[in-house]
Design an enzyme around this catalytic site. Sequence first.
Site, PDB file in Angstrom:
ATOM      1  N   CYS A 339       0.770  -1.217   0.016  1.00 13.96           N
ATOM      2  CA  CYS A 339       0.148   0.091   0.041  1.00 13.96           C
ATOM      3  C   CYS A 339       0.774   1.181  -0.050  1.00 13.96           C
ATOM      4  O   CYS A 339       0.700   2.068  -0.875  1.00 13.96           O
ATOM      5  CB  CYS A 339      -0.705   0.035   1.299  1.00 13.96           C
ATOM      6  SG  CYS A 339      -1.355  -1.518   1.916  1.00 13.96           S
ATOM      7  N   ARG A 368       6.508 -10.862   5.898  1.00 13.01           N
ATOM      8  CA  ARG A 368       5.983 -10.718   7.193  1.00 13.01           C
ATOM      9  C   ARG A 368       6.350 -11.798   8.238  1.00 13.01           C
ATOM     10  O   ARG A 368       6.659 -12.731   7.691  1.00 13.01           O
ATOM     11  CB  ARG A 368       4.438 -10.864   7.093  1.00 13.01           C
ATOM     12  CG  ARG A 368       3.954  -9.935   6.227  1.00 13.01           C
ATOM     13  CD  ARG A 368       2.331 -10.056   6.206  1.00 13.01           C
ATOM     14  NE  ARG A 368       1.614  -9.272   5.051  1.00 13.01           N
ATOM     15  CZ  ARG A 368       0.545  -9.133   4.845  1.00 13.01           C
ATOM     16  NH1 ARG A 368      -0.552 -10.127   5.451  1.00 13.01           N
ATOM     17  NH2 ARG A 368      -0.066  -8.252   4.086  1.00 13.01           N
ATOM     18  N   GLN A 386       1.839 -10.792  -3.522  1.00 12.99           N
ATOM     19  CA  GLN A 386       0.484 -10.625  -3.538  1.00 12.99           C
ATOM     20  C   GLN A 386       0.075  -9.894  -5.121  1.00 12.99           C
ATOM     21  O   GLN A 386       0.986  -9.015  -5.563  1.00 12.99           O
ATOM     22  CB  GLN A 386       0.279  -9.400  -2.614  1.00 12.99           C
ATOM     23  CG  GLN A 386       0.186  -9.761  -1.154  1.00 12.99           C
ATOM     24  CD  GLN A 386      -0.315  -8.824  -0.189  1.00 12.99           C
ATOM     25  OE1 GLN A 386       0.150  -7.557  -0.396  1.00 12.99           O
ATOM     26  NE2 GLN A 386      -1.147  -9.029   0.575  1.00 12.99           N
ATOM     27  N   ASP A 388      -1.475  -7.483  -6.058  1.00 13.82           N
ATOM     28  CA  ASP A 388      -2.287  -6.430  -5.116  1.00 13.82           C
ATOM     29  C   ASP A 388      -2.743  -5.289  -6.103  1.00 13.82           C
ATOM     30  O   ASP A 388      -2.210  -5.031  -7.167  1.00 13.82           O
ATOM     31  CB  ASP A 388      -0.985  -5.737  -4.469  1.00 13.82           C
ATOM     32  CG  ASP A 388      -1.618  -5.401  -3.087  1.00 13.82           C
ATOM     33  OD1 ASP A 388      -2.698  -5.126  -2.851  1.00 13.82           O
ATOM     34  OD2 ASP A 388      -0.663  -5.083  -2.131  1.00 13.82           O
ATOM     35  N   HIS A 390      -4.549  -1.278  -5.747  1.00 18.25           N
ATOM     36  CA  HIS A 390      -5.307  -0.029  -5.179  1.00 18.25           C
ATOM     37  C   HIS A 390      -5.980   0.699  -6.334  1.00 18.25           C
ATOM     38  O   HIS A 390      -5.149   1.255  -7.499  1.00 18.25           O
ATOM     39  CB  HIS A 390      -4.323   0.700  -4.245  1.00 18.25           C
ATOM     40  CG  HIS A 390      -3.686   0.267  -3.111  1.00 18.25           C
ATOM     41  ND1 HIS A 390      -2.685  -0.735  -3.185  1.00 18.25           N
ATOM     42  CD2 HIS A 390      -4.259  -0.050  -1.773  1.00 18.25           C
ATOM     43  CE1 HIS A 390      -2.445  -1.216  -2.054  1.00 18.25           C
ATOM     44  NE2 HIS A 390      -3.596  -0.964  -1.332  1.00 18.25           N
ATOM     45  N   LYS A 470     -15.518  -4.707   3.819  1.00 14.60           N
ATOM     46  CA  LYS A 470     -14.966  -5.523   2.691  1.00 14.60           C
ATOM     47  C   LYS A 470     -15.684  -6.587   2.160  1.00 14.60           C
ATOM     48  O   LYS A 470     -16.724  -7.031   2.852  1.00 14.60           O
ATOM     49  CB  LYS A 470     -13.770  -6.072   3.299  1.00 14.60           C
ATOM     50  CG  LYS A 470     -13.790  -7.063   4.490  1.00 14.60           C
ATOM     51  CD  LYS A 470     -12.408  -7.739   4.814  1.00 14.60           C
ATOM     52  CE  LYS A 470     -12.830  -8.449   6.249  1.00 14.60           C
ATOM     53  NZ  LYS A 470     -11.582  -9.270   6.273  1.00 14.60           N
ATOM     54  N   HIS A 516      -8.845  -1.437  -2.064  1.00 14.80           N
ATOM     55  CA  HIS A 516      -7.519  -2.515  -1.911  1.00 14.80           C
ATOM     56  C   HIS A 516      -8.197  -3.711  -2.361  1.00 14.80           C
ATOM     57  O   HIS A 516      -8.852  -4.196  -1.615  1.00 14.80           O
ATOM     58  CB  HIS A 516      -6.870  -2.333  -0.507  1.00 14.80           C
ATOM     59  CG  HIS A 516      -6.119  -3.438  -0.125  1.00 14.80           C
ATOM     60  ND1 HIS A 516      -4.704  -3.124  -0.180  1.00 14.80           N
ATOM     61  CD2 HIS A 516      -6.287  -4.534   0.022  1.00 14.80           C
ATOM     62  CE1 HIS A 516      -4.351  -4.353   0.112  1.00 14.80           C
ATOM     63  NE2 HIS A 516      -4.997  -5.304   0.364  1.00 14.80           N
TER      64      HIS A 516
END
Length: 641
Positions: A339, A368, A386, A388, A390, A470, A516
């Site tokens: 992000c 992580r 990911q 990912d 946005h 979400k 996201h």
Amino acid sequence: MVEVKVKLPDNSEIAIEKGKTILDLANKISPNLAKASLAAKIDDKLVDLTYPIEQDCKIELITARSDEAFHILNHSAAHVLASAVVELFPEAKPTIGPSVDEGFYYDFEVKKPFSQEDLEKIEKKMIEIIEEDTPFIREEVPIQEAIKYYEKVEKNKFKVEILKEMPDVDTVSFYSHRNGKFKDLCRGPHIPSTKKIKAVKVLNASSAFWRGDAKRESLQRVYGIAFTDAKKLKKHLKMLEEAKKRDHRILGPQLDLFDTADEWGPGMPLIYPKGTILLEVIKEFWKKEHKKAGYKVVQTPHLFKEIVWKTSGHLDYYLENMYPVDARGERWYVKPMNCPGHMMIYNRKTYSYRELPERIAEMGTVYRYELSGVLHGLFRIRGFTQDDSHIFMLPEQLEDEIVKIIEMVNHFYSVFGFKEWEFFISTRPEKSIGTDEGWEHATKSLMNAIERVGIKYKIKQGDGAFYGPKIDVDVKDAIGRRWQLATIQVDFNLPERFDINYIGEDGQKHRPFIIHRVIYGALERFLAILVEHYAGKLPIWLSPVQAIVIPITDEHINYAKKVVEILDKEGIRAEADLSGERMEYKIRQANLQKIPYIINVGGKEIENNTIAVRDRTNKVRFGVKIEEFVKEVKEKITNYE
RNA sequence: GCCUCGGUGGCUAAGUGGUAAAGCGUCGGAUUCGUAAUCCGCAGGUCAGGGGUUCAAUUCCCCUCCGGGGCUCCA
């Protein structure tokens, strides 16, 4: 005699004497139905069959075929388990024992953990108790009396704690079976008697914390599963066995795709060349689809300086999961999420409302520090990629964008061969940021969008992230297991923290909405799910090696090489097995490697310029023209077969 | 991180208070074969690591690391 009217699920009505039980009603309808019933729903509330009918109502009997049957049966089985445990281990203190989707469990405080033999004894005792066929009897007790009972008689502080936390209740209910020999605090409902459990299996034991709190007492949890018929248990055990066979941790190294680590770092898998080919195919598909859908692909670094994580809030709330890096006196952190990078990319310029929505996407590898205990094959690792994205947009664009994402999700999962997936909307949790209007608009947009696509969804009340509502998507695999893959989250947090703006029609700064989202979730995990879903037998378009060419003797090596070359040129992933083994051996190996096409070439093939093709049906077609084969395979690849 | 069970060559593993079977795989040799395992041979293990008990430890005890199952976490 006063009669009340009962409405049945088929909308017919039946009259029955007031005060009679549901079981009486069932008997009146049909004795067979009464025998088959496990519990009932009265005005949509689950109750026992012994529940008295006091007024006009709607009643639905729950039989083995009902959806609720499994949970009620397993909950009762949990009680049977508890009664077996306290008989075998009198010092054991039962705590809680619910039914879950995978069966049931019961947590006990015991001096010594249960061994494998203990579990066998418990299962045996459970079967004895089931055979006793004693009824489950409900008893209402004033709460104070219940507390006294657990304090003085049972000396069970856990039950006392539960009771003391119940708000505004006068009475609580107990259920007993074994003719009163065992009773347990419980809301119910339960099956009429123990013998309704037709099959039960104690699966395993492990430890669990009282109330899931690591600071509280450590309990022993026993897992089991019960069924209304023995065949279902057999089927279930077979499924568990099947799951074991599909285990990606076994298949991965076997198919030379990847391996998980120990000496080189737990949770840091090595993806081998064949696994990487598979990932590349998955990525290529992703790239193609995202380009079509108007996403802009970016790349952000693996490390940022401390200040970035301060701004994003990760330092305050996510620090424990981050890998710090000290470089010449400066503190850096490896990214646990993509992000912040995407926010900074958005902030590189001033956006006009005309330019929105802006869709930024990245296959971003994040790290992580997950607790060692949660690591599991490729399902849970510490470094993963990911898919990912946005999306920055105007409030009124939210619904349309979500529709687009949902359609994309549907397309992705069907292409990868899943048959079923389910949508969940999570609403505002207690602790959350953002305005009421923001939440309302966002939650409503999520619902409208799903409804517009015409899909059913379930609501998880209060299960949203602190920063926004979400949509989660659970995918069902070939043996019925669920995997949460996609998540589409509205984010009220990052726009504030990174001061994300656009210039509106009014010439003023405004906050855009940000979504996201991921579809695969983590690529590595998705790869593992595919391996298990297909039990290693990947579809042709995903197979790292699509065809293997086996010459019959060394004389045919050159021709084999030529065939590989032709296939390769046509974009078919092919290899030749030129080792010194016998042909039969090579065929077996290729089979074990689950390669979709096994091609044999010998004198006959050379003479006619053909190949012998064995596909997954394990039948061999002789005299196939190479062009024909190429055409056939290419078509399958294009159609994602 | 917590509870619990475990760790024997690349894999599957048998076994023991006196330093370890077997199968598969790897590699080498022989075989050149028509559709799911050809034959022979070599190599490979400080029995996870460290400490202790013992004349002697892979075996018993303690610690660490790693893994399985579960809990927890998932801003």
